[in-house]
Design a protein around this motif. Structure first.
Motif, PDB file in Angstrom:
ATOM      1  N   VAL A 278       6.449  -4.648 -11.760  1.00 22.76           N
ATOM      2  CA  VAL A 278       6.599  -3.605 -12.768  1.00 22.76           C
ATOM      3  C   VAL A 278       5.200  -3.161 -13.197  1.00 22.76           C
ATOM      4  N   VAL A 279       4.895  -1.892 -12.976  1.00 24.02           N
ATOM      5  CA  VAL A 279       3.600  -1.329 -13.356  1.00 24.02           C
ATOM      6  C   VAL A 279       3.840  -0.366 -14.509  1.00 24.02           C
ATOM      7  N   GLY A 280       3.338  -0.703 -15.680  1.00 21.22           N
ATOM      8  CA  GLY A 280       3.536   0.195 -16.812  1.00 21.22           C
ATOM      9  C   GLY A 280       3.261  -0.487 -18.134  1.00 21.22           C
ATOM     10  N   ALA A 281       3.176   0.336 -19.165  1.00 25.21           N
ATOM     11  CA  ALA A 281       2.944  -0.153 -20.525  1.00 25.21           C
ATOM     12  C   ALA A 281       3.919   0.548 -21.460  1.00 25.21           C
TER      13      ALA A 281
ATOM     14  N   ALA B 168      -7.462   2.731  -7.720  1.00 19.26           N
ATOM     15  CA  ALA B 168      -7.659   1.933  -6.505  1.00 19.26           C
ATOM     16  C   ALA B 168      -6.670   0.767  -6.461  1.00 19.26           C
ATOM     17  N   GLN B 169      -6.400   0.154  -7.604  1.00 27.22           N
ATOM     18  CA  GLN B 169      -5.411  -0.921  -7.669  1.00 27.22           C
ATOM     19  C   GLN B 169      -3.996  -0.380  -7.470  1.00 27.22           C
ATOM     20  N   MET B 170      -3.733   0.820  -8.017  1.00 30.08           N
ATOM     21  CA  MET B 170      -2.420   1.431  -7.812  1.00 30.08           C
ATOM     22  C   MET B 170      -2.183   1.719  -6.339  1.00 30.08           C
ATOM     23  N   ARG B 171      -3.190   2.216  -5.659  1.00 30.40           N
ATOM     24  CA  ARG B 171      -3.045   2.474  -4.224  1.00 30.40           C
ATOM     25  C   ARG B 171      -2.765   1.182  -3.464  1.00 30.40           C
TER      26      ARG B 171
ATOM     27  N   VAL C  90       9.602 -11.667 -10.936  1.00 31.86           N
ATOM     28  CA  VAL C  90       9.216 -10.379 -11.507  1.00 31.86           C
ATOM     29  C   VAL C  90       7.837 -10.520 -12.137  1.00 31.86           C
ATOM     30  N   ALA C  91       6.937  -9.607 -11.791  1.00 30.37           N
ATOM     31  CA  ALA C  91       5.579  -9.617 -12.341  1.00 30.37           C
ATOM     32  C   ALA C  91       5.300  -8.286 -13.041  1.00 30.37           C
ATOM     33  N   PHE C  92       4.414  -8.332 -14.031  1.00 29.67           N
ATOM     34  CA  PHE C  92       4.092  -7.153 -14.827  1.00 29.67           C
ATOM     35  C   PHE C  92       2.581  -6.918 -14.794  1.00 29.67           C
ATOM     36  N   VAL C  93       2.202  -5.640 -14.773  1.00 35.08           N
ATOM     37  CA  VAL C  93       0.787  -5.282 -14.859  1.00 35.08           C
ATOM     38  C   VAL C  93       0.680  -3.919 -15.527  1.00 35.08           C
ATOM     39  N   SER C  94      -0.358  -3.746 -16.336  1.00 36.21           N
ATOM     40  CA  SER C  94      -0.531  -2.495 -17.084  1.00 36.21           C
ATOM     41  C   SER C  94      -1.946  -1.962 -16.912  1.00 36.21           C
TER      42      SER C  94
ATOM     43  N   MET D 288       8.828  -2.154  -6.188  1.00 35.28           N
ATOM     44  CA  MET D 288       7.863  -1.735  -7.197  1.00 35.28           C
ATOM     45  C   MET D 288       8.483  -0.657  -8.077  1.00 35.28           C
ATOM     46  N   ILE D 289       8.285  -0.789  -9.381  1.00 39.78           N
ATOM     47  CA  ILE D 289       8.713   0.243 -10.311  1.00 39.78           C
ATOM     48  C   ILE D 289       7.515   0.615 -11.175  1.00 39.78           C
ATOM     49  N   VAL D 290       7.233   1.915 -11.270  1.00 39.22           N
ATOM     50  CA  VAL D 290       6.101   2.431 -12.048  1.00 39.22           C
ATOM     51  C   VAL D 290       6.681   3.284 -13.160  1.00 39.22           C
TER      52      VAL D 290
END
Length: 383
Positions: free
Chosen positions: A252-255, A279-282, A270-274, A225-227
């Motif tokens: 990948v968590v970020g915008a 609660a989702q981050m935890r 590789v998946a992306f989410v922003s 995981m990379i934030v």
């Protein structure tokens, strides 16, 4: 008068305020989610009645907790284009920052380049995340992705921006650095000696978790995981490329402005989410195998957030990670953020060699309670 007896006040339609309060908080802009914004939330927790002054505020792109705060903005906030991308306001920010009067007896300033230039009392306490990267570390911050029009404007303005920034810093004597790297950078740029107060991490295990819709199958199979904000100097592009051909997955968590480019170069693992909730981050931290932290960070908070869940980190041996990573305890270092070094470290990581309890014990040194206590004590010292 005590620092804790802060009265609320009202904001008029033109952004001006009615009445001077004992204490206020100032921050550059609240238009994104990151460690600096987490610090402002911690300051709000310490001083819940203190208004927050900032140049720009976009409630949809920053942490939702700010909706419960009293936010006072500059006139620039009337323009949606600047709220969407604060970099477009660069030619105007010195003028509007200098004229943003913080109507308070005492001020805590959280800054990476603009808020220390607000009209604040001389005894303001400046919590410096870094002297402005775009002025002093231009190539690292912008990479080669600045469009030609903005590049010309920036090149023309940079001498003026440096003069403005240094003049703002010289006016305020009370600086605190967020890491040993920034302590040295403050001395190199401003000639100031600053103590260090490490920023807090606020992500905790044991609280509510919420799955990320659409990624349930992906997250069940385990992932690194990379934030990060998706900017050139964050080096996310090298992490994405490193996972091409690997059996491991990367979340990948970020915008940020590089999102489309990163998606176009990514492989199916590789998946992306922003803009996910806390609660989702935890949930994302809890399900990860390990964190990747491969950028040149001023502090480096994501290893602490992941560490709250007992997860180790592969980190670049530079910058703030030198303060937050204890090799062999909560992570391992790589020498460069290259594709080769990242790929090799991912392949060699054995998460079983790390003690989740030892990692959690390590990150407790960076608690929110410790940060608040130290900031309050420093305010008393400078009053």
């Amino acid at each position: 008068m005590t620092l804790l007896s802060i009265r609320s006040r009202t904001t008029t339609g033109d952004g001006q305020t009615a009445g001077t309060v004992p204490l206020a908080i100032a921050h550059d802009y609240l238009t994104q989610r990151g460690g600096a914004e987490r610090v402002v939330l911690a300051l709000h927790k310490a001083f819940p009645d203190a208004p927050i002054y900032t140049t720009l505020y976009n409630p949809e792109n920053t942490y939702p907790e700010f909706k419960d705060c009293q936010i006072i903005t500059s006139p620039l906030n009337h323009f949606k284009i600047f709220r969407k991308d604060h970099r477009l306001a660069l030619p105007l920010l010195p003028f509007f920052s200098s004229r943003l009067k913080v109507d308070a007896h005492r001020v805590v300033v959280s800054t990476t380049g603009w808020a220390h230039g607000f009209d604040v009392p001389q005894d303001a306490l400046v919590y410096c995340h870094s002297p402005a990267r775009w002025i002093y570390l231009t190539d690292q911050y912008l990479g080669n992705r600045l469009n030609k029009g903005l590049a010309r404007i920036f090149k023309t303005m940079r001498p003026f921006l440096r003069r403005w920034d240094r003049a703002a810093a010289m006016r305020l004597p009370n600086y605190v650095a967020n890491s040993s790297t920034i302590q040295q950078r403050i001395f190199d740029v401003y000639g100031k000696r600053a103590d260090i107060i490490f920023p807090p991490h606020s992500v905790q295990d044991g609280q509510q978790q919420e799955p990320i819709a659409g990624l349930e199958d992906f997250m069940e199979r385990g992932y690194f995981m990379i934030v990060s904000r998706l900017l050139p100097y964050k080096n996310v592009q090298y992490a994405v490329e490193a996972f091409s051909g690997l059996d491991h997955q990367l979340l990948v968590v970020g915008a940020g402005p590089m999102l489309d480019e990163l998606k176009s170069m990514s492989t199916p693992n590789v998946a992306f989410v922003s803009n996910i909730s806390d609660a989702q981050m935890r949930c994302a931290y809890a399900g990860s195998t390990a964190l990747l932290a491969v950028s040149h960070e001023d502090f480096g908070i994501t290893p602490l957030e992941g560490g709250a869940f007992g997860k180790p980190t592969i980190a670049l041996q530079a910058g703030g990670f030198l303060d937050t990573i204890s090799e062999g305890i909560n992570g391992a270092f790589i020498n460069t953020p290259s594709v080769q070094d990242i790929r090799k470290a991912v392949q060699e990581l054995d998460s079983q060699q790390y003690s989740a309890e030892a990692i959690k014990a390590h990150v407790k040194r960076f608690s929110e309670e410790r940060f608040i206590d130290q900031m309050k004590a420093r305010l008393v010292q400078t009053s």
